[in-house]
Design an enzyme around this catalytic site. Structure first.
Site, PDB file in Angstrom:
ATOM      1  N   GLU A 213     -11.179  58.783  35.883  1.00 58.52           N
ATOM      2  CA  GLU A 213     -12.511  59.372  35.792  1.00 58.52           C
ATOM      3  C   GLU A 213     -13.469  58.605  36.692  1.00 58.52           C
ATOM      4  OE1 GLU A 213     -12.364  60.744  31.074  1.00 58.52           O
ATOM      5  OE2 GLU A 213     -13.582  59.023  31.707  1.00 58.52           O
ATOM      6  N   LYS A 215     -16.421  56.484  37.608  1.00 58.21           N
ATOM      7  CA  LYS A 215     -17.259  55.521  36.871  1.00 58.21           C
ATOM      8  C   LYS A 215     -18.646  55.553  37.507  1.00 58.21           C
ATOM      9  CE  LYS A 215     -17.108  50.856  34.913  1.00 58.21           C
ATOM     10  NZ  LYS A 215     -18.562  50.652  34.924  1.00 58.21           N
ATOM     11  N   ARG A 235     -25.393  51.597  24.858  1.00 60.54           N
ATOM     12  CA  ARG A 235     -24.131  50.898  24.634  1.00 60.54           C
ATOM     13  C   ARG A 235     -24.287  49.808  23.581  1.00 60.54           C
ATOM     14  NH1 ARG A 235     -20.235  48.017  29.195  1.00 60.54           N
ATOM     15  NH2 ARG A 235     -19.674  46.221  27.950  1.00 60.54           N
ATOM     16  N   GLU A 264     -22.771  59.725  30.205  1.00 62.16           N
ATOM     17  CA  GLU A 264     -23.462  58.866  31.162  1.00 62.16           C
ATOM     18  C   GLU A 264     -24.758  59.560  31.550  1.00 62.16           C
ATOM     19  OE1 GLU A 264     -22.859  55.134  33.416  1.00 62.16           O
ATOM     20  OE2 GLU A 264     -21.702  56.136  31.847  1.00 62.16           O
ATOM     21  N   PHE A 300     -18.086  62.403  28.870  1.00 64.29           N
ATOM     22  CA  PHE A 300     -16.726  61.987  29.218  1.00 64.29           C
ATOM     23  C   PHE A 300     -15.806  61.764  28.018  1.00 64.29           C
ATOM     24  CE2 PHE A 300     -19.156  57.973  29.225  1.00 64.29           C
ATOM     25  CZ  PHE A 300     -18.377  57.170  28.404  1.00 64.29           C
ATOM     26  N   ARG A 372     -12.222  46.487  23.200  1.00 60.98           N
ATOM     27  CA  ARG A 372     -11.851  46.551  24.610  1.00 60.98           C
ATOM     28  C   ARG A 372     -10.357  46.848  24.654  1.00 60.98           C
ATOM     29  NH1 ARG A 372     -15.002  45.261  28.683  1.00 60.98           N
ATOM     30  NH2 ARG A 372     -16.457  44.118  27.379  1.00 60.98           N
ATOM     31  N   LYS A 378     -10.766  49.613  33.954  1.00 61.19           N
ATOM     32  CA  LYS A 378     -11.788  49.930  34.961  1.00 61.19           C
ATOM     33  C   LYS A 378     -11.362  49.364  36.306  1.00 61.19           C
ATOM     34  CE  LYS A 378     -14.573  46.040  33.235  1.00 61.19           C
ATOM     35  NZ  LYS A 378     -15.863  45.651  32.624  1.00 61.19           N
TER      36      LYS A 378
END
Length: 515
Positions: A213, A215, A235, A264, A300, A372, A378
């Site tokens: 995806e 970022k 966040r 986002e 997303f 995480r 990422k």
């Protein structure tokens, strides 16, 4: 409960490296707090030992902590008293507020012993880094409560924060966890990603196929809708609904009754490229009402839809549900592939569009709220610059007595001098701190005698030492003369093989900024 019990525990936790030892120490002091039967007390202690203030920000940083009264000889402060003082400090406003805030801080520290002062300084400055991270804290709360750690972890993920979960389970027992389920309108700890070195690394770690995806270089938001009520959280789980009417409108436009989604929010230029991050960020700050740029919203992930929780479904099923709900124009660009060349092309296209990089997600991974997880990676480029150290600040906490935070400058060929672009203390090992303390004292203005910091804690140095810095990018700044500042800068290594005349120029930095 005395503040000294928490402060001493914090010092002990910072002094041991074994995870089990940390858990045992924290569990003991948390159990002591719970024995008083006050849920708020438990929540405060858990927050503090994790390095957080329940009040978030109260307007006190290192600048306000440089000159403090001598410590008290005997402990007298209680946790509740200190918590109430923090709340009072945070509420000070209006004419004379700076003096009133300073008086409250001085009074608090005058009543604190030396170990309590050390703890409070680190807590207020945001530098209480003692190894009591969220995983350790979760296990410690579970140990103190005598319940399985997995149950506490799940509750804190869905409840959004560990302190409230700890308060419930330690004062009500296992039954106190029953209320911590996914609920529309209550923010959920967001799933986070681990770094990958590239698309090949991501594919290897995710089993050969991944959902890639874009970022985006915007701000992550969590959107909740229940009928006509919409809530938007950052966040860090701050409620920013009133500041983001475009996000509310996007949520209301979807043909559903209730949902929780990850998205986002980003300010885009007319050509579709992103504005600099500060433009998006300005919509989230206290002066958001003065910001003029409109935000676009791109979804997303989907965690809940019309009464059905989707957290435990695999990525592909959550995305299929999202695709059926949200128009493609409001979804993040996506590519599912096991072909490294296709993934690399997708990354390059995303970067060319001005964004940060890509996310790589396991097609089978559930949504691990608040963690995480290994299912999200990422991938983004890391930029490096060779800069010159212009000054260094004395450290605090475990870095007391060491020169720590370095001021970074780029060479300016036009003047023959250097232009400051930011500071960092990230990436420094203990060995590096030892070395740089000796090195920069040798380079201090007036070296050969005792150096005199210009403001009590900053040591100016001759611009000779080159350091290699990794950074995520360069952003607009009114703080520095070049109008630019480094973004997420951290030290990679000191370059003794380069002279200051070989450091990167401000023009090189500006090229990166323009890109």
């Amino acid at each position: 409960m005395k503040l000294s019990e928490v402060a001493v525990t914090s010092a002990k936790v910072g002094a041991v490296s074994a995870r089990t030892a940390k858990i045992g120490l924290i569990a003991d002091v948390v159990a002591t707090a719970a024995a008083e039967g006050d849920p708020e007390l438990v929540a405060v202690v858990v927050s503090w030992l994790a390095g957080d203030l329940p009040q978030r920000q109260i307007g006190v940083g290192w600048a306000a902590l440089r000159a403090l009264p001598p410590p008290a000889a005997d402990p007298s402060l209680t946790v509740s008293e200190v918590h109430a003082t923090f709340t009072e400090i945070g509420g000070v406003a209006g004419k004379g507020s700076q003096g009133r805030r300073a008086a409250l801080v001085t009074g608090l520290f005058a009543a604190a012993t030396d170990v309590e002062q050390a703890f409070l300084k680190r807590l207020l400055s945001g530098e209480l880094r003692q190894g009591a991270l969220i995983g350790v804290m979760t296990d410690a709360v579970a140990k103190a409560a005598g319940v399985p750690a997995a149950e506490v972890r799940r509750a804190s993920m869905l409840g959004g924060e560990l302190p409230s979960v700890a308060a419930a389970v330690l004062t009500e027992g296992r039954a106190g966890l029953a209320d911590f389920v996914l609920r529309v309108g209550r923010p959920v700890g967001p799933m986070l990603a681990q770094p990958a070195t590239g698309v090949d690394d991501a594919l290897d770690r995710l089993g050969g196929t991944a959902v890639f995806e874009a970022k985006l270089d915007g701000a992550r938001v969590q959107i909740h809708r229940a009928g006509d009520d919409v809530s938007v959280y950052t966040r860090s789980l701050d409620d920013v609904t009133a500041r983001l009417p475009e996000v509310v409108a996007a949520a209301m436009a979807l043909p559903v009754s209730s949902f929780i989604a990850d998205a986002e929010a980003i300010a885009l230029r007319p050509d579709g490229r992103p504005h600099r991050f500060q433009v998006t960020g300005s919509r989230f700050g206290s002066d958001a009402a003065r910001a003029t740029e409109t935000l676009s919203v791109f979804f997303f992930d989907l965690l809940h839809l019309d009464g059905v929780d989707l957290l435990d479904l695999p990525t592909t099923e959550r995305l299929a549900t999202l695709d059926a709900l949200v128009p493609a124009t409001h979804r993040v660009d996506r590519l599912t592939t096991g072909d490294a060349a296709q993934a690399a092309a997708f990354l390059e296209a995303t970067l060319d569009a001005g964004h940060e990089g890509v996310m790589a997600k396991s097609p089978t991974a559930p949504y691990e709220a608040g963690r995480r997880g290994a299912g999200w990676l990422k991938v983004k480029p890391v930029h490096t610059l060779d800069l010159v150290v212009l000054a260094v600040e004395w450290g605090s906490g475990r870095r007391t007595g060491k020169l720590s935070n370095i001021h970074l400058g780029a060479r300016d060929p036009a003047t023959g001098g250097f232009v400051m672009l930011g500071k960092t203390f990230k990436g420094m090992t203990d060995e590096m701190l030892e070395w740089q303390t000796a090195r920069f004292l040798d380079l201090a203005d007036g070296a050969g005698s005792s150096p005199t910091p210009s403001d009590g804690y900053t040591v100016r140095v001759r611009p000779e030492q080159v350091v290699e810095i990794a950074l995520d990018g360069v952003q607009t700044s009114t703080r520095y003369p070049a109008g630019m500042a480094l973004r997420f800068a951290r030290v990679l290594r000191y370059r003794d093989d380069k002279t200051a005349a070989e450091a990167d120029t401000v023009d090189t930095v500006r090229t990166l900024y323009d890109r």
